[in-house]
Every structure is written in structure tokens, then in C-alpha cells.
Design an enzyme around this catalytic site. Structure first.
Site, PDB file in Angstrom:
ATOM      1  CE  LYS A  18       8.882  -3.325   2.530  1.00 23.71           C
ATOM      2  NZ  LYS A  18       7.415  -3.442   2.738  1.00 23.71           N
ATOM      3  CG  ASP A  43      -0.094  -3.691  -6.203  1.00 22.19           C
ATOM      4  OD1 ASP A  43       0.615  -4.133  -5.378  1.00 22.19           O
ATOM      5  OD2 ASP A  43      -1.054  -4.485  -6.342  1.00 22.19           O
ATOM      6  CB  CYS A  93       7.308  -9.661   5.470  1.00 25.90           C
ATOM      7  SG  CYS A  93       5.590  -9.782   4.616  1.00 25.90           S
ATOM      8  N   PRO A 150       0.698  -1.269   0.010  1.00 28.06           N
ATOM      9  CG  PRO A 150       0.220  -0.910   2.177  1.00 28.06           C
ATOM     10  CD  PRO A 150       0.819  -1.908   1.514  1.00 28.06           C
TER      11      PRO A 150
END
Length: 442
Positions: free
Chosen positions: A264, A282, A380, A261
Site C-alpha cells: 500500500k 513498522d 483484511c 511489507p
């Protein structure tokens, strides 16, 4: 409706409609006029019940003779909610949890169901020895006691060993604090900490990143003015490290391939002093909207969003970018404490499907990097097959790239024998994260 009824409605959406816990919770809380205390109670009920997952069903099966599939779904959810309060919430009187569950059954089902719920929970209260948690450290025992799916516990044991697997599961069951990134385009961290304190937050500075602020307590986010006014962005500490490793400079052309979203992406823009160009790609239009909204709130105008499949970025921007970030789609096994339903939604098959996709995206992104330019790969997750092994496979096929040492760019000291960074939740006490920095030689 009272807090428990709201929590039940959310659980019904999660289990019957496959809704995401955080999205359903946020939507219901925004519609209801609740005190801060009740909002916290609903949040704890939902997240705690979802996180406990199959452990609650393991307990429930000790007290019912019929298959759970034969019980009305809303009654199963009422029982989940009741069991969670009785077994895992010390400050809730067991009798109150039982009575409220019976009331919910009357409200959402019928008197017969209410009698059934009352019988099950009264028996549970009277016979705690029947659901005593297993004390051993076999995978099946850790799975029940530490509220993780069995396949995942086995995976952790196989990859990290039994002791680390247990510590990892226990860390995943802790509550993650809210972490904010200072929008350095508008304010300093110390100034923002003062503003947050005035807004009712209890805060401390992050030791990992100079922009990070950890909020031990805070009001509802939609009432947190420093956040709403663009002085801060919600972003975890380990995630903030990615932009530092990328080391963007003002007036560069940078591509963030999987950017939504926009945490970063907007951090990169801040480090560039809002000078230059960032392509934020995206594959979902509604996620690009989130990037635009975050950028506008933070006062950033150098981000250009683009509907973009990351596997195609190399063909569109061949040798054009000074730096490219691939924050790759991953299993998310480093952030399980932040997403209580995530551990139950993952599958072992997913872990096998992701590395080829991650490598394909990385190869495409590499084509967009100029000679002498930088390519950063981050996830992550904590699984080697999604992290170090992807980098090793990439370097084996790409002699035109070399591995740089990320530790030269980290804003904190981290001991490591490798040039990449792997943060482990139970060791580093933050979200699990992997970062690799590559440089194009020719």
C-alpha cells in the site's frame, strides 16, 4: 530429493517448528532445482495438506487405534501427506500415493514405521465408506467437511448465518490467483499485460482497480522479469483499493502507520507521482527492510522508513500529516484462502484482544492528522468487532472527526447502505477487506 520428500520436510517445519507455510515453502523451493511442474506439485501438496488440517486427522483417527500423540511426528506428517493425495487429489493414483508414503517412512524413519504406514493407507483405500464426509450443516459437520476449525465455523454462523458461513468456508478453500499491481510510474497496465504475456503469464485486467492484473498462470516469481524489474508489485485487488480511498496528492506529507511489507505504501507513492513525503512505520526492523527493497525495485524515493510503534505516532507527528493510513493489525479472516495455515493458527481469544489495540492505534494516528486532513482505517478481516464497531467507538469519542463516504473514491461501483466498505470473499469474489475514511473537522 523428490517432490514428496521436499513437501514432507516443509510439513515437518510447519508442524514441529511452527514455521509459516509460505516462508518455509519459498525457502525450500529456492534451494532445490525442480521443474515448474514439480514446483507446482510441491506447492499443492504443502498448501493442500496444511489447509485440510484437522480434517486429515479426523480421517486418520478412523484407521488407527492408538492416540496420534503416541505416533512419531514425522510418521503423522507422512500419513497427512498420503491421506491428502488419496482423498483430495483425483489425478494421483491411490496406490502410487501409498507406495510413495511407504518409501518416505523408510527414508525418514524405519521399516516398522513403513509397515504401519502401508497398513493404514491400504485400509483407507479399501474402506472409503469409513471416512465419508458428514453431509449436514451443523457447525461440527461443516468444520470437518470444509476444513475449518470448529470455533471459527461457529463464529461465522453466529455472525453471518449458516448459509453465508458455508459459502465463506467454501470460498476459503478455493485457490487464490496471483494478482499484480501495475507500477504506473514506469508502465501502463496494457503495456504490462503484454510484457507478462511474453513472460509466459495468462492474464486478465482486474475489474475492481485500474492497476490490477490477475494472473491465471505464471512462472516462478523469481523468474518473472516484469516483477523483478520493478514494473509490478504483488498485491491483491482489495488491498489496492485502500490507496484510492486515501486519495493521496503529489507533494503531501503522508504517514502509513503499519506499512510493511510496503504494498500500500508504494501504491500511495505511485499515486503521488513519487512527489512528496511518506513516513512508513513498522515495529520490526526486518520488515522495514522489505519496504526499502520494494521501493528501490519500483523506483520510488519519497518513502522514509521508521522503526515506529503505531500507538506512538500521534505524539511524534501531532497535526503534521495531510493524510494518515492505519492498515491495522487484524485477525486476517478475510484472506484465509491465501494463507492455508492461517485458519489453524488463529484463536478465538485473539479476536477479543485485537479491537482495543486497533482502537488505540486509530486514536494515536488521529492526533497526527491536520485539520481538514484524512484518516483511513483498513483491515483484511470480515469481523464487525474489528471493523465497523471500531469505527463507531472511535467516532463516539472523537467529535472532531466525521465519517466520509468511501464509495466516492472507489474505482468501481459498489452498492452499499453504509459509508464504509466491507468486501466479503464469497460475495465479492476477492479478499475480504474493510475500509473507512474519516476527515478531521477541527
Amino acid at each position: 530429493m523428490n517432490a514428496r520428500a521436499i513437501a514432507l520436510n516443509i510439513l515437518n517445519e510447519i508442524y514441529q517448528e511452527k514455521a509459516y507455510a509460505n516462508i518455509s515453502l519459498s525457502r525450500h523451493l529456492s534451494k532445490c532445482s525442480l521443474s515448474d511442474q514439480d514446483r507446482r506439485f510441491v506447492t499443492e501438496l504443502v498448501y493442500g495438506t496444511v489447509k485440510a488440517g484437522d480434517t486429515l486427522l479426523w480421517i486418520l483417527k478412523k484407521f488407527v487405534s492408538r492416540p496420534l500423540g503416541k505416533i512419531e511426528p514425522v510418521i503423522v506428517n507422512i500419513l497427512r501427506l498420503g491421506i491428502y493425495q488419496i482423498v483430495f487429489m483425483d489425478r494421483i493414483p491411490a496406490s502410487a500415493a501409498c507406495n510413495e508414503a511407504v518409501n518416505l517412512a523408510k527414508q525418514f524413519s524405519n521399516p516398522g514405521s513403513a509397515k504401519f504406514v502401508n497398513g493404514v493407507l491400504r485400509n483407507l483405500i479399501r474402506q472409503p465408506e469409513k471416512y465419508a464426509m458428514p453431509t449436514g450443516n451443523k457447525a461440527s459437520e461443516i468444520s470437518v467437511r470444509e476444513q475449518h476449525p470448529l470455533w471459527l465455523v461457529k463464529k461465522f454462523i453466529h455472525t453471518f448465518g449458516s448459509e453465508a458461513a458455508l459459502a465463506l468456508c467454501r470460498f476459503n478453500n478455493t485457490n487464490a490467483p496471483l494478482v499484480l499491481r501495475t507500477n504506473t510510474l514506469k508502465i501502463s497496465r496494457s503495456e504490462l499485460m503484454n510484457e507478462l504475456a511474453k513472460s509466459g503469464c495468462e492474464v486478465s485486467p482486474s475489474a475492481l482497480t485500474p492497476e490490477g492484473i490477475i494472473c491465471q498462470s505464471h512462472p516462478a516469481l523469481n523468474k518473472l522479469l516484469p516483477l523483478q524489474n520493478g514494473l509490478a508489485q504483488v498485491q491483491d485487488e482489495s488491498s489496492m483499493l485502500v490507496a484510492h480511498v486515501l486519495d493521496p496528492q503529489p507533494n503531501e506529507f503522508i504517514i502509513d502507520t503499519c506499512s510493511a511489507p510496503g504494498g500500500k505504501t508504494t501504491h500511495i507513492a505511485a499515486l503521488m507521482q513519487n512527489k512528496g513525503t511518506i513516513i512508513a512505520g513498522d515495529i520490526y526492523e526486518h520488515k522495514l527492510k522489505l519496504i526499502k527493497e520494494n521501493a528501490e525495485r519500483l523506483g520510488i524515493d519519497i518513502i522514509k522508513t521508521q522503526l515506529l510503534d503505531a500507538r506512538k505516532v500521534g505524539g511524534l507527528y501531532t497535526l503534521k500529516a495531510d493524510r494518515v493510513l492505519v492498515d491495522a493489525p487484524c485477525s486476517g479472516l478475510g484472506v484465509l484462502r491465501r494463507k492455508p495455515d492461517s485458519r489453524w493458527n488463529k484463536t478465538e481469544e485473539l479476536l477479543g484482544e485485537l479491537p482495543p489495540l486497533q482502537l488505540e492505534i486509530l486514536h494515536s494516528a488521529a492526533r497526527a492528522v491536520k485539520t481538514g486532513g484524512v484518516l483511513v482505517y483498513s483491515t483484511c478481516t470480515i469481523m464487525p468487532e474489528e471493523n465497523q464497531q471500531v469505527i463507531e467507538a472511535f467516532l463516539a469519542a472523537r467529535p472532531d472527526f466525521m465519517l466520509d463516504d468511501v464509495h466516492k473514491y472507489l474505482p468501481f461501483k459498489h452498492k452499499s447502505k453504509t459509508k464504509t466498505l466491507q468486501l466479503m470473499p464469497h460475495i465479492d469474489h476477492t479478499d475480504g477487506f474493510f475500509i473507512a475514511r474519516l476527515i478531521r473537522k477541527f
